[in-house]
Design an enzyme around this catalytic site. Structure first.
Site, PDB file in Angstrom:
ATOM      1  N   LYS A 170       0.853  -1.191   0.000  1.00  0.00           N
ATOM      2  CA  LYS A 170       0.000   0.000   0.000  1.00  0.00           C
ATOM      3  C   LYS A 170       0.889   1.241   0.000  1.00  0.00           C
ATOM      4  O   LYS A 170       1.501   1.601   1.004  1.00  0.00           O
ATOM      5  CB  LYS A 170      -0.921   0.040   1.216  1.00  0.00           C
ATOM      6  CG  LYS A 170      -2.052   1.036   0.998  1.00  0.00           C
ATOM      7  CD  LYS A 170      -2.504   1.754   2.248  1.00  0.00           C
ATOM      8  CE  LYS A 170      -1.629   2.903   2.610  1.00  0.00           C
ATOM      9  NZ  LYS A 170      -1.680   4.046   1.672  1.00  0.00           N
ATOM     10  N   CYS A 277      14.097  10.570   6.019  1.00  0.00           N
ATOM     11  CA  CYS A 277      13.978  10.267   7.443  1.00  0.00           C
ATOM     12  C   CYS A 277      15.307  10.480   8.147  1.00  0.00           C
ATOM     13  O   CYS A 277      15.350  11.033   9.241  1.00  0.00           O
ATOM     14  CB  CYS A 277      13.436   8.862   7.658  1.00  0.00           C
ATOM     15  SG  CYS A 277      14.253   7.612   6.680  1.00  0.00           S
TER      16      CYS A 277
HETATM   17  P1  NDP Z   1       1.912   8.821   7.578  1.00  0.00           P
HETATM   18  O1  NDP Z   1       2.680   8.033   8.562  1.00  0.00           O
HETATM   19  O2  NDP Z   1       0.570   9.289   7.955  1.00  0.00           O
HETATM   20  O3  NDP Z   1       1.719   7.971   6.226  1.00  0.00           O
HETATM   21  C1  NDP Z   1       2.641   7.014   5.780  1.00  0.00           C
HETATM   22  C2  NDP Z   1       1.876   5.835   5.193  1.00  0.00           C
HETATM   23  O4  NDP Z   1       1.011   5.263   6.173  1.00  0.00           O
HETATM   24  C3  NDP Z   1       0.989   6.194   4.027  1.00  0.00           C
HETATM   25  O5  NDP Z   1       0.987   5.114   3.104  1.00  0.00           O
HETATM   26  C4  NDP Z   1      -0.377   6.325   4.677  1.00  0.00           C
HETATM   27  O6  NDP Z   1      -1.427   6.114   3.780  1.00  0.00           O
HETATM   28  C5  NDP Z   1      -0.344   5.227   5.700  1.00  0.00           C
HETATM   29  N1  NDP Z   1      -1.222   5.424   6.849  1.00  0.00           N
HETATM   30  C6  NDP Z   1      -1.672   6.585   7.374  1.00  0.00           C
HETATM   31  N2  NDP Z   1      -2.375   6.360   8.494  1.00  0.00           N
HETATM   32  C7  NDP Z   1      -2.378   5.012   8.684  1.00  0.00           C
HETATM   33  C8  NDP Z   1      -2.901   4.146   9.684  1.00  0.00           C
HETATM   34  N3  NDP Z   1      -3.583   4.621  10.726  1.00  0.00           N
HETATM   35  N4  NDP Z   1      -2.685   2.822   9.572  1.00  0.00           N
HETATM   36  C9  NDP Z   1      -1.974   2.321   8.549  1.00  0.00           C
HETATM   37  N5  NDP Z   1      -1.443   3.084   7.557  1.00  0.00           N
HETATM   38  C10 NDP Z   1      -1.641   4.416   7.632  1.00  0.00           C
HETATM   39  O7  NDP Z   1       2.809  10.007   7.117  1.00  0.00           O
HETATM   40  P2  NDP Z   1       2.361  11.381   6.416  1.00  0.00           P
HETATM   41  O8  NDP Z   1       2.340  11.176   4.985  1.00  0.00           O
HETATM   42  O9  NDP Z   1       1.091  11.905   6.992  1.00  0.00           O
HETATM   43  O10 NDP Z   1       3.541  12.336   6.866  1.00  0.00           O
HETATM   44  C11 NDP Z   1       3.496  12.901   8.173  1.00  0.00           C
HETATM   45  C12 NDP Z   1       4.862  12.963   8.805  1.00  0.00           C
HETATM   46  O11 NDP Z   1       5.485  11.696   8.788  1.00  0.00           O
HETATM   47  C13 NDP Z   1       5.853  13.871   8.112  1.00  0.00           C
HETATM   48  O12 NDP Z   1       5.700  15.181   8.529  1.00  0.00           O
HETATM   49  C14 NDP Z   1       7.174  13.293   8.542  1.00  0.00           C
HETATM   50  O13 NDP Z   1       7.520  13.848   9.782  1.00  0.00           O
HETATM   51  C15 NDP Z   1       6.890  11.830   8.710  1.00  0.00           C
HETATM   52  N6  NDP Z   1       7.342  11.024   7.583  1.00  0.00           N
HETATM   53  C16 NDP Z   1       8.395  10.213   7.793  1.00  0.00           C
HETATM   54  C17 NDP Z   1       8.887   9.455   6.761  1.00  0.00           C
HETATM   55  C18 NDP Z   1      10.055   8.556   6.947  1.00  0.00           C
HETATM   56  O14 NDP Z   1      10.730   8.245   5.975  1.00  0.00           O
HETATM   57  N7  NDP Z   1      10.317   8.062   8.151  1.00  0.00           N
HETATM   58  C19 NDP Z   1       8.305   9.519   5.413  1.00  0.00           C
HETATM   59  C20 NDP Z   1       7.153  10.374   5.315  1.00  0.00           C
HETATM   60  C21 NDP Z   1       6.709  11.094   6.369  1.00  0.00           C
HETATM   61  P3  NDP Z   1      -2.225   7.313   3.101  1.00  0.00           P
HETATM   62  O15 NDP Z   1      -1.236   8.370   2.788  1.00  0.00           O
HETATM   63  O16 NDP Z   1      -2.774   6.729   1.891  1.00  0.00           O
HETATM   64  O17 NDP Z   1      -3.221   7.720   4.103  1.00  0.00           O
END
Ligand code: NDP
Length: 471
Positions: A170, A277
């Site tokens: 996903k 990250c």
């Molecule tokens: P999220 O953690 O919300 O999303 C990452 C993935 O998880 C997406 O595929 C999303 O799907 C999915 N997802 C969201 N909520 C759920 C849930 N409850 N259960 C299972 N899967 C879920 O990150 P964001 O895109 O909202 O980014 C927010 C923050 O995360 C950023 O500001 C940054 O700080 C951090 N981040 C960290 C990353 C890293 O590499 N460690 C990468 C990206 C972000 P969908 O988008 O389809 O809802």
């Protein structure tokens, strides 16, 4: 640009049962394509297909699994231009960086193909032969973010397949197309049901994390989502690899060669417009060098050409999405209100794209949100220190623990500082360098488990001790 507009379930291209949703090009702020929306029933169908495929796929001989991954790498290579264009369109990064991402996807796939699943002889005596084997877990759910969409999907999927698991993928709803294309390509190689993809916002991810027939979730994304996944995983004791946020500190020692260190610091802080990250997100500099370092970093920042990543000469793309841009604006405005000195950038560019130029912020310290929180964008706060012990304490004074770095000429001195960092990786004279053979993962609130290398591969397996009695 043609985009893959179907899901893949049980080897078949299928339409989404929910309404398609727009995917925005961050350079224009406008939708460039629609992504299919999967229904919860389609999540069930994808998991059922993966479960059925696992029955036979788990017994695939090692050499066949290795050959499959090499054939997948060949296909990624053959579609490299299309994949790089897709990454730039949906993610925003300059095309040259998207090409590097595709190159990384190929390299990681080939490296993972050649890894061996070890058998460890624990005891070989007159009494018994005891061997530790590793068996696949079953169905792996891969949930990926929007910063390195193709590469992170490869990081999750290839070790899962290499060890005989089946997968439901996903991708982030912000960046689904490069992963949809990847899964289309993988389906040309593996048996039906081995790799499936469902797309859709929040609810689809949640349907996976609470699914009783998924054995492991590998997740890269935010810490709150990781916590939610961990809670849901308890129901059927899903194995987890959680690669969550970071707020990596870098410590510049007084003996560092600034001509070498500063370009490296800039590059690793602003890698992918800071949306990495394990980017360097806070820099600690001795007060004797503070003004010079800030000015020189600002000078490098001002050389960047900010614009649409598809245009030649552009070195710096947009922030990937509006919410992330808003967060960056909020944190910089908060720092300004607390007396920070913004040396360059510091304002979102007018227009529809989500552009924010590389920004160096001086005059801040721990206790300011821009330093304490993961800004995940093109901003680097630079913090002065007078005593190295204070710098180490400030670097460790954070809930996250993904990476950290020390920059200096005396390697033994740098090593003595690096080993005191509370982080999964400690770099010396580098940062954000991830390699297919080096285990990578976080501590504290940055998650647990590692990716890459043999240790990363084994996270997709269940140990089984085989004990043969010779008595
Ligand atoms: P999220 O953690 O919300 O999303 C990452 C993935 O998880 C997406 O595929 C999303 O799907 C999915 N997802 C969201 N909520 C759920 C849930 N409850 N259960 C299972 N899967 C879920 O990150 P964001 O895109 O909202 O980014 C927010 C923050 O995360 C950023 O500001 C940054 O700080 C951090 N981040 C960290 C990353 C890293 O590499 N460690 C990468 C990206 C972000 P969908 O988008 O389809 O809802």
């Amino acid at each position: 640009m043609q985009t893959v507009s179907t899901l893949f379930i049980n080897g078949q291209a299928v339409a989404g049962e929910r309404e398609a949703f727009p995917v925005i090009n961050p350079a224009t702020g406008e939708a460039f394509a629609e992504c299919p929306g999967a229904s919860p029933e389609q999540v069930d169908a994808a998991v059922a297909a993966a479960r059925a495929a696992f029955k036979t796929f788990q017994h695939t001989p090692d050499a066949e699994l290795q050959a499959m991954l090499h054939r997948i790498a060949d296909l990624i290579e053959a579609h490299a231009d299309e994949l790089a264009q897709l990454v730039t369109l949906e993610q925003g990064k300059p095309l040259a960086l998207a090409q590097m991402e595709v190159g990384g996807a190929i390299g990681w796939t080939r490296y993972t193909a050649d890894l061996k699943v070890p058998v460890k002889v624990i005891e070989d005596s007159e009494a018994r032969l005891a061997e530790l084997h590793h068996k696949p877990l079953g169905v792996v759910g891969s949930i990926t973010p929007w910063n390195w969409p193709l590469m992170i999907a490869v990081w999750h999927i290839m070790p899962a397949i290499r060890t005989g698991n089946t997968v439901v993928s996903k991708p982030s709803s912000f960046t689904p197309f490069s992963t949809l294309k990847l899964i289309e390509l993988i389906n040309q190689v593996v048996p039906a049901g081995v790799i499936n993809i469902v797309t859709g916002e929040g609810g689809i991810g949640r349907a996976m994390t609470s699914h009783q027939d998924i054995n492991k979730i590998v997740f890269t994304g935010s810490t709150p989502t990781g916590q939610d996944i961990m809670r849901k995983a308890a129901d059927n004791l899903k194995r987890l690899t959680l690669e969550l946020g970071g707020n990596d500190a870098g410590i510049l020692l007084q003996d560092a060669n600034l001509d070498k260190a500063l370009p490296g610091i800039f590059q690793t802080a602003f890698l992918n417009m800071g949306q990495t990250c394990a980017a360097l997100k806070r820099l600690y500099v001795h007060e004797s060098q503070y003004d010079e370092v800030c000015q020189r970093l600002a000078a490098i920042a001002k050389q960047q050409v900010v614009g649409n990543g598809l245009e030649a000469d552009v070195t710096f793309g947009p922030v990937q999405n509006k919410a992330q841009l808003d967060l960056v604006v909020e944190l910089v405005e908060d720092a300004k209100a607390q007396g920070a000195n913004v040396l360059c950038g510091g304002e979102a560019q007018p227009g529809n794209g989500y552009f924010y130029p590389p920004t160096i912020v001086a005059g801040v310290s721990n206790g300011v949100r821009l330093v304490d929180e993961e800004q995940f964008g093109p901003v680097l706060p630079v913090i002065p220190y007078s005593d190295l012990e204070d710098a180490i304490a400030m670097a460790n004074d954070n809930v996250n623990g993904l990476g950290g770095s020390v920059w200096g000429s005396d390697i033994e001195k740098a090593r003595s500082v690096a080993t005191r960092l509370e982080s999964g990786t400690a770099w010396i004279n580098n940062h954000a360098e991830v390699l297919p053979h080096c285990p990578f993962g976080g501590c504290k609130m940055s998650g647990f488990g590692v990716e890459f290398g043999e240790e990363g591969l084994l996270e997709y397996t269940q140990p089984q001790l085989l004990s043969i009695s010779r008595g």
